[in-house]
Design an enzyme around this catalytic site. Sequence first.
Site, PDB file in Angstrom:
ATOM      1  CG  ASP A  69      -1.780   1.226   1.318  1.00 52.70           C
ATOM      2  OD1 ASP A  69      -1.643   2.131   0.462  1.00 52.70           O
ATOM      3  OD2 ASP A  69      -2.613   1.279   2.237  1.00 52.70           O
ATOM      4  CG  ASN A 102      -0.418   4.226 -13.654  1.00 54.84           C
ATOM      5  OD1 ASN A 102      -1.069   4.805 -14.524  1.00 54.84           O
ATOM      6  ND2 ASN A 102      -0.822   3.076 -13.112  1.00 54.84           N
ATOM      7  CE1 TYR A 134      -8.049  10.742 -10.441  1.00 55.89           C
ATOM      8  CE2 TYR A 134      -9.014  12.356 -11.929  1.00 55.89           C
ATOM      9  CZ  TYR A 134      -8.179  11.277 -11.713  1.00 55.89           C
ATOM     10  OH  TYR A 134      -7.469  10.732 -12.762  1.00 55.89           O
ATOM     11  CE  LYS A 170      -4.593  11.688 -11.217  1.00 54.44           C
ATOM     12  NZ  LYS A 170      -3.427  10.801 -11.262  1.00 54.44           N
ATOM     13  CB  THR A 193      -8.977   1.729 -16.854  1.00 55.71           C
ATOM     14  OG1 THR A 193      -9.395   2.939 -16.199  1.00 55.71           O
ATOM     15  CG2 THR A 193      -7.956   2.081 -17.922  1.00 55.71           C
TER      16      THR A 193
HETATM   17  N1  NAD Z   1      -8.900   5.846 -16.837  1.00 48.11           N
HETATM   18  C1  NAD Z   1      -8.972   7.101 -17.254  1.00 48.11           C
HETATM   19  O1  NAD Z   1      -9.815   7.445 -18.070  1.00 48.11           O
HETATM   20  C2  NAD Z   1      -7.983   8.122 -16.750  1.00 48.11           C
HETATM   21  C3  NAD Z   1      -8.071   9.438 -17.231  1.00 48.11           C
HETATM   22  C4  NAD Z   1      -7.148  10.393 -16.785  1.00 48.11           C
HETATM   23  C5  NAD Z   1      -6.153  10.017 -15.901  1.00 48.11           C
HETATM   24  N2  NAD Z   1      -6.087   8.727 -15.455  1.00 48.11           N
HETATM   25  C6  NAD Z   1      -4.994   8.381 -14.550  1.00 48.11           C
HETATM   26  O2  NAD Z   1      -4.292   7.270 -15.111  1.00 48.11           O
HETATM   27  C7  NAD Z   1      -3.696   6.500 -14.049  1.00 48.11           C
HETATM   28  C8  NAD Z   1      -4.084   5.037 -14.194  1.00 48.11           C
HETATM   29  O3  NAD Z   1      -5.489   4.928 -14.107  1.00 48.11           O
HETATM   30  P1  NAD Z   1      -6.287   3.602 -14.464  1.00 48.11           P
HETATM   31  O4  NAD Z   1      -7.564   4.039 -15.062  1.00 48.11           O
HETATM   32  O5  NAD Z   1      -5.398   2.641 -15.156  1.00 48.11           O
HETATM   33  O6  NAD Z   1      -6.614   3.089 -12.966  1.00 48.11           O
HETATM   34  P2  NAD Z   1      -6.902   1.627 -12.376  1.00 48.11           P
HETATM   35  O7  NAD Z   1      -7.767   1.841 -11.177  1.00 48.11           O
HETATM   36  O8  NAD Z   1      -7.405   0.706 -13.451  1.00 48.11           O
HETATM   37  O9  NAD Z   1      -5.453   1.165 -11.899  1.00 48.11           O
HETATM   38  C9  NAD Z   1      -4.813   1.790 -10.818  1.00 48.11           C
HETATM   39  C10 NAD Z   1      -3.952   0.786 -10.095  1.00 48.11           C
HETATM   40  O10 NAD Z   1      -3.382   1.452  -8.956  1.00 48.11           O
HETATM   41  C11 NAD Z   1      -3.409   0.575  -7.853  1.00 48.11           C
HETATM   42  N3  NAD Z   1      -3.424   1.308  -6.586  1.00 48.11           N
HETATM   43  C12 NAD Z   1      -4.420   2.104  -6.138  1.00 48.11           C
HETATM   44  N4  NAD Z   1      -4.138   2.526  -4.893  1.00 48.11           N
HETATM   45  C13 NAD Z   1      -2.937   1.997  -4.554  1.00 48.11           C
HETATM   46  C14 NAD Z   1      -2.134   2.053  -3.372  1.00 48.11           C
HETATM   47  N5  NAD Z   1      -2.533   2.715  -2.280  1.00 48.11           N
HETATM   48  N6  NAD Z   1      -0.942   1.405  -3.361  1.00 48.11           N
HETATM   49  C15 NAD Z   1      -0.545   0.684  -4.453  1.00 48.11           C
HETATM   50  N7  NAD Z   1      -1.291   0.577  -5.587  1.00 48.11           N
HETATM   51  C16 NAD Z   1      -2.472   1.219  -5.632  1.00 48.11           C
HETATM   52  C17 NAD Z   1      -4.708  -0.223  -8.055  1.00 48.11           C
HETATM   53  O11 NAD Z   1      -4.709  -1.439  -7.305  1.00 48.11           O
HETATM   54  C18 NAD Z   1      -4.729  -0.424  -9.556  1.00 48.11           C
HETATM   55  O12 NAD Z   1      -4.119  -1.631  -9.937  1.00 48.11           O
HETATM   56  C19 NAD Z   1      -4.171   7.145 -12.749  1.00 48.11           C
HETATM   57  O13 NAD Z   1      -3.190   8.036 -12.293  1.00 48.11           O
HETATM   58  C20 NAD Z   1      -5.410   7.909 -13.169  1.00 48.11           C
HETATM   59  O14 NAD Z   1      -5.701   8.984 -12.306  1.00 48.11           O
HETATM   60  C21 NAD Z   1      -6.975   7.777 -15.859  1.00 48.11           C
END
Ligand code: NAD
Length: 259
Positions: free
Chosen positions: A62, A89, A154, A158, A189
């Site tokens: 974590d 990420n 959120y 960011k 995702t």
């Molecule tokens: N999905 C979108 O449309 C989108 C858009 C803009 C930005 N983002 C950004 O892209 C990045 C990836 O997003 P995603 O959609 O792949 O998310 P996701 O939720 O599919 O994956 C995030 C991963 O982070 C891990 N995680 C979360 N909290 C944690 C912690 N405390 N310790 C360790 N691991 C942890 C989760 O277990 C997960 O595997 C993020 O920074 C998100 O803010 C996503």
Amino acid sequence: MPPSKTRALVTGAGAGLGRVVALELAKRGCTVALVDIDERALQATSALLRELDATSLSIRVDLTAESAAKDVLEQVAKSWGGVDILINNAAFGGIQPFFEMTVTFWQKTLAINVTALAMLTAAAGEIMKRQGSGRIVNITSPASRMAIPNYAAYSASKAAVDSITRASAIALAPFGVTVNSVAPGMMDTEMQRITEADLARIEGRNDIDAFLAERTRRVPLGRRAEIREVAATVLWLAIDAPSYVTAERLNVSGGLDRD
Ligand SMILES: NC(=O)c1ccc[n+]([C@@H]2O[C@H](COP(=O)([O-])OP(=O)(O)OC[C@H]3O[C@@H](n4cnc5c(N)ncnc54)[C@H](O)[C@@H]3O)[C@@H](O)[C@H]2O)c1
């Protein structure tokens, strides 16, 4: 002895964008440290890297725990002698009605999206400083510059990522280390699915398909981002970009964010 392979660390490597970035880094010949809180998700990514014959290291942690960032970087440095690329990420993308915001929810959001990212940057930055090289890529969001009341924690988190990107780029510039960020558009995702379902519910939109289509239509290019398109941008900054590019934020949002 110089490392024969580029050593990368990806947080949130168990799912979504993090998993694809880890795979693409492996395809480019990097050894990849996979970091995630979710053991099963980590194992799944690790199995995919094994299929590529890539060297990887899985660290279940974590990242919001007190000494997590230091411990993770120590483990990677001990295994591989250093770290060349950090992809910050991992994040939490929760929705909460603006007038019902709670301290617990804000703390949960800021702990992973902001504090953990800053601590990882400092811990990796220490190692990269000594090496005289390294690249850090932070994942931000178009939300950081939007006014979305039910997504305030959120969005603010960011905006903080953008601030940390600039500050750490300056802190690490004298040591040949670059820090940049990527702002992805909507990618389908797990995080995005949950966020949009919650948003639809809070806004009283029962027809989720219509709600999603409406949001997609707001993107000037008229479609959502493919995860691989965002991953390719991350890889460009992490490997291919000229070393003079630092403190930059790169939009991969189909024209949604134009600043
Ligand atoms: N999905 C979108 O449309 C989108 C858009 C803009 C930005 N983002 C950004 O892209 C990045 C990836 O997003 P995603 O959609 O792949 O998310 P996701 O939720 O599919 O994956 C995030 C991963 O982070 C891990 N995680 C979360 N909290 C944690 C912690 N405390 N310790 C360790 N691991 C942890 C989760 O277990 C997960 O595997 C993020 O920074 C998100 O803010 C996503």
